[in-house]
Scaffold this motif. Structure first.
Motif, PDB file in Angstrom:
ATOM      1  N   ASP A  90       8.472  -0.475  -7.857  1.00  0.00           N
ATOM      2  CA  ASP A  90       9.454   0.111  -7.398  1.00  0.00           C
ATOM      3  C   ASP A  90       9.110   0.016  -5.805  1.00  0.00           C
ATOM      4  O   ASP A  90       8.168   0.515  -5.162  1.00  0.00           O
ATOM      5  N   SER A  91      10.031  -0.590  -5.110  1.00  0.00           N
ATOM      6  CA  SER A  91      10.056  -1.167  -3.938  1.00  0.00           C
ATOM      7  C   SER A  91      10.228   0.244  -2.785  1.00  0.00           C
ATOM      8  O   SER A  91       9.803  -0.124  -1.787  1.00  0.00           O
ATOM      9  N   THR A  92      10.593   1.154  -3.332  1.00  0.00           N
ATOM     10  CA  THR A  92      10.851   2.336  -2.427  1.00  0.00           C
ATOM     11  C   THR A  92       9.634   3.281  -2.172  1.00  0.00           C
ATOM     12  O   THR A  92       9.510   3.975  -1.430  1.00  0.00           O
ATOM     13  N   ILE A  93       8.780   2.871  -3.060  1.00  0.00           N
ATOM     14  CA  ILE A  93       7.316   3.498  -2.906  1.00  0.00           C
ATOM     15  C   ILE A  93       6.252   2.510  -1.968  1.00  0.00           C
ATOM     16  O   ILE A  93       6.259   1.369  -2.406  1.00  0.00           O
ATOM     17  N   PRO A  94       6.060   3.028  -0.888  1.00  0.00           N
ATOM     18  CA  PRO A  94       5.417   2.195   0.111  1.00  0.00           C
ATOM     19  C   PRO A  94       3.949   1.834  -0.527  1.00  0.00           C
ATOM     20  O   PRO A  94       3.278   2.485  -1.109  1.00  0.00           O
ATOM     21  N   ILE A  95       3.573   0.641   0.046  1.00  0.00           N
ATOM     22  CA  ILE A  95       2.240   0.219  -0.375  1.00  0.00           C
ATOM     23  C   ILE A  95       0.930   0.997   0.460  1.00  0.00           C
ATOM     24  O   ILE A  95      -0.209   1.714  -0.252  1.00  0.00           O
ATOM     25  N   ARG A  96       1.422   1.572   1.640  1.00  0.00           N
ATOM     26  CA  ARG A  96       0.430   2.501   2.286  1.00  0.00           C
ATOM     27  C   ARG A  96       1.179   3.800   2.433  1.00  0.00           C
ATOM     28  O   ARG A  96       2.375   3.849   2.641  1.00  0.00           O
ATOM     29  N   SER A  97       0.579   4.923   2.486  1.00  0.00           N
ATOM     30  CA  SER A  97       1.025   6.040   2.874  1.00  0.00           C
ATOM     31  C   SER A  97       1.334   6.434   4.259  1.00  0.00           C
ATOM     32  O   SER A  97       0.952   5.665   5.114  1.00  0.00           O
ATOM     33  N   SER A  98       2.171   7.241   4.555  1.00  0.00           N
ATOM     34  CA  SER A  98       2.541   7.464   5.793  1.00  0.00           C
ATOM     35  C   SER A  98       2.651   9.110   6.313  1.00  0.00           C
ATOM     36  O   SER A  98       3.135   9.930   5.746  1.00  0.00           O
ATOM     37  N   LYS A  99       1.627   9.311   7.414  1.00  0.00           N
ATOM     38  CA  LYS A  99       1.409  10.515   7.855  1.00  0.00           C
ATOM     39  C   LYS A  99       2.768  11.219   8.527  1.00  0.00           C
ATOM     40  O   LYS A  99       3.176  12.347   8.544  1.00  0.00           O
ATOM     41  N   LYS A 100       3.585  10.127   9.018  1.00  0.00           N
ATOM     42  CA  LYS A 100       4.877  10.614   9.780  1.00  0.00           C
ATOM     43  C   LYS A 100       5.909  11.122   9.142  1.00  0.00           C
ATOM     44  O   LYS A 100       6.577  12.219   8.985  1.00  0.00           O
ATOM     45  N   THR A 101       6.035  10.352   7.793  1.00  0.00           N
ATOM     46  CA  THR A 101       7.120  10.856   6.773  1.00  0.00           C
ATOM     47  C   THR A 101       6.625  11.508   5.449  1.00  0.00           C
ATOM     48  O   THR A 101       7.361  12.028   4.807  1.00  0.00           O
ATOM     49  N   GLY A 102       5.282  11.395   5.529  1.00  0.00           N
ATOM     50  CA  GLY A 102       4.636  12.260   4.366  1.00  0.00           C
ATOM     51  C   GLY A 102       4.783  11.489   2.863  1.00  0.00           C
ATOM     52  O   GLY A 102       4.359  12.021   1.924  1.00  0.00           O
ATOM     53  N   ALA A 103       5.095   9.986   3.047  1.00  0.00           N
ATOM     54  CA  ALA A 103       5.348   9.334   1.935  1.00  0.00           C
ATOM     55  C   ALA A 103       4.083   8.926   1.317  1.00  0.00           C
ATOM     56  O   ALA A 103       3.279   8.617   2.036  1.00  0.00           O
ATOM     57  N   LYS A 104       3.721   9.125   0.036  1.00  0.00           N
ATOM     58  CA  LYS A 104       2.428   8.613  -0.708  1.00  0.00           C
ATOM     59  C   LYS A 104       2.357   7.160  -0.947  1.00  0.00           C
ATOM     60  O   LYS A 104       3.617   6.649  -1.212  1.00  0.00           O
ATOM     61  N   SER A 105       1.312   6.772  -0.866  1.00  0.00           N
ATOM     62  CA  SER A 105       1.343   5.279  -1.340  1.00  0.00           C
ATOM     63  C   SER A 105       1.296   4.976  -2.814  1.00  0.00           C
ATOM     64  O   SER A 105       1.419   5.864  -3.551  1.00  0.00           O
ATOM     65  N   LYS A 106       1.586   3.832  -3.326  1.00  0.00           N
ATOM     66  CA  LYS A 106       1.452   3.322  -4.728  1.00  0.00           C
ATOM     67  C   LYS A 106       0.343   3.765  -5.376  1.00  0.00           C
ATOM     68  O   LYS A 106       0.432   4.445  -6.419  1.00  0.00           O
ATOM     69  N   LYS A 107      -0.727   3.535  -4.419  1.00  0.00           N
ATOM     70  CA  LYS A 107      -2.246   4.110  -5.199  1.00  0.00           C
ATOM     71  C   LYS A 107      -2.025   5.528  -5.452  1.00  0.00           C
ATOM     72  O   LYS A 107      -2.597   6.082  -6.484  1.00  0.00           O
TER      73      LYS A 107
END
Length: 314
Positions: A90-107
């Protein structure tokens, strides 16, 4: 009983020359002497050597319950594996998490799926009473005979016999030479989710046997093919060592065992009487003084004074 469970390598084989129980006609010592894991080669018919203690599982599942547990767990594992693969691609899930957007990393997303799957497998196990499993031990070929004999004796009439441990098995040797081969030893317990009993057996294996442990695995995990190389990445053990006892206590228990062994060997060491025999006292020879017929009176006087100062005046 289901076909799956009958063929399970986690079931004690009732009629097998490589399996010993309290009902066997031979003694445990005769059995251990005859069947050593380093000497028995697996030709496809004897992968394990077994020993069963006095404890047994309280009850067996009914066939439909066994099938239901295996089927439900297998389906859950398959779905979790597919989800893990989706996360990977899934390319929409980032490899690294982002504190700014709150997105979780693949891991992070992957580990959440794995955690939930393990919890759901626990729920299935408890739902159907399929909670038995084993402590895992790995032993090199040059040490496996001694380790196995120690565990087997302990299970029959030693410290393990006082725990909930049910049985134990050890892998025989491969049919062909394998570099660095490790024999797996399993010590079976009735409930892998009962932390108190898991801890009890662990402490005995550490303190009374000094064994390196490799975690606790559910028999249900074995039947559905969940091992350390499974593509889902779900932990193949219910308990890792550090989750049961802190590393400091684990190391401390093993150190106590080896210190005790070292002290016992020291006590058994024969005494070298020659090395410890007291030396006989040696008498100091008195210096013999001869009268010098050519000495002067002064010389004789000096010698007389020397004798007095040495305490040798007669």
């Amino acid at each position: 009983m289901s076909t799956e469970l009958k063929n399970s390598e986690d079931l004690f084989p009732e009629e097998n020359p490589y399996a010993w129980s309290p009902a066997s006609s031979t003694s445990i010592e005769e059995f251990l002497s005859k069947y050593k894991p380093s000497m028995v080669q697996n030709d496809g018919t004897k992968p394990w050597i077994w020993v069963r203690g006095k404890n047994e599982l309280d009850a067996r599942l009914r066939p439909f319950e066994e099938l239901a547990a295996i089927s439900e767990a297998s389906e859950l594992l398959q779905k979790a594996t597919e989800r893990i693969e989706e996360i990977k691609n899934d390319s929409t899930i980032p490899i690294r998490s982002s504190k700014k957007t709150g997105a979780k990393s693949k891991k992070e997303v992957r580990e959440q799926v794995q955690f939930e799957a393990a919890e759901n497998l626990k729920g299935i196990s408890k739902k159907y009473g399929y909670v038995h499993g084993k402590w895992l031990i790995f032993a090199p070929s040059n040490k496996v005979d001694a380790i196995w004999a120690s565990v087997a004796r302990s299970l029959i009439s030693g410290p393990l016999a006082a725990t909930v441990a049910i049985s134990a098995k050890v892998a025989t040797s491969p049919g062909h030479e394998t570099q660095g081969y490790q024999h797996v030893i399993c010590v079976y317990i009735p409930d892998v989710y009962d932390k108190d009993s898991v801890t009890e057996v662990m402490k005995v294996l550490l303190r009374r046997h000094g064994i390196n442990l490799s975690g606790v695995k559910s028999d249900l995990y074995t039947l559905i093919g969940l091992d350390s190389k499974h593509p889902s990445g779900i932990p193949s053990t219910v308990w890792k060592n550090g989750a049961v006892l802190p590393d400091s206590e684990i190391n401390g228990l093993k150190e106590e065992y080896f210190s005790e062994i070292a002290a016992a060997k020291l006590m058994e060491k024969p005494v070298d009487e020659k090395a410890v025999a007291p030396r006989k006292p040696t008498l100091k020879k008195r210096k013999v003084v001869f009268d010098d017929p050519f000495a002067s009176d002064d010389d004789n006087g000096t010698e007389s004074q020397r004798r007095k100062s040495d305490g040798r005046e007669e």
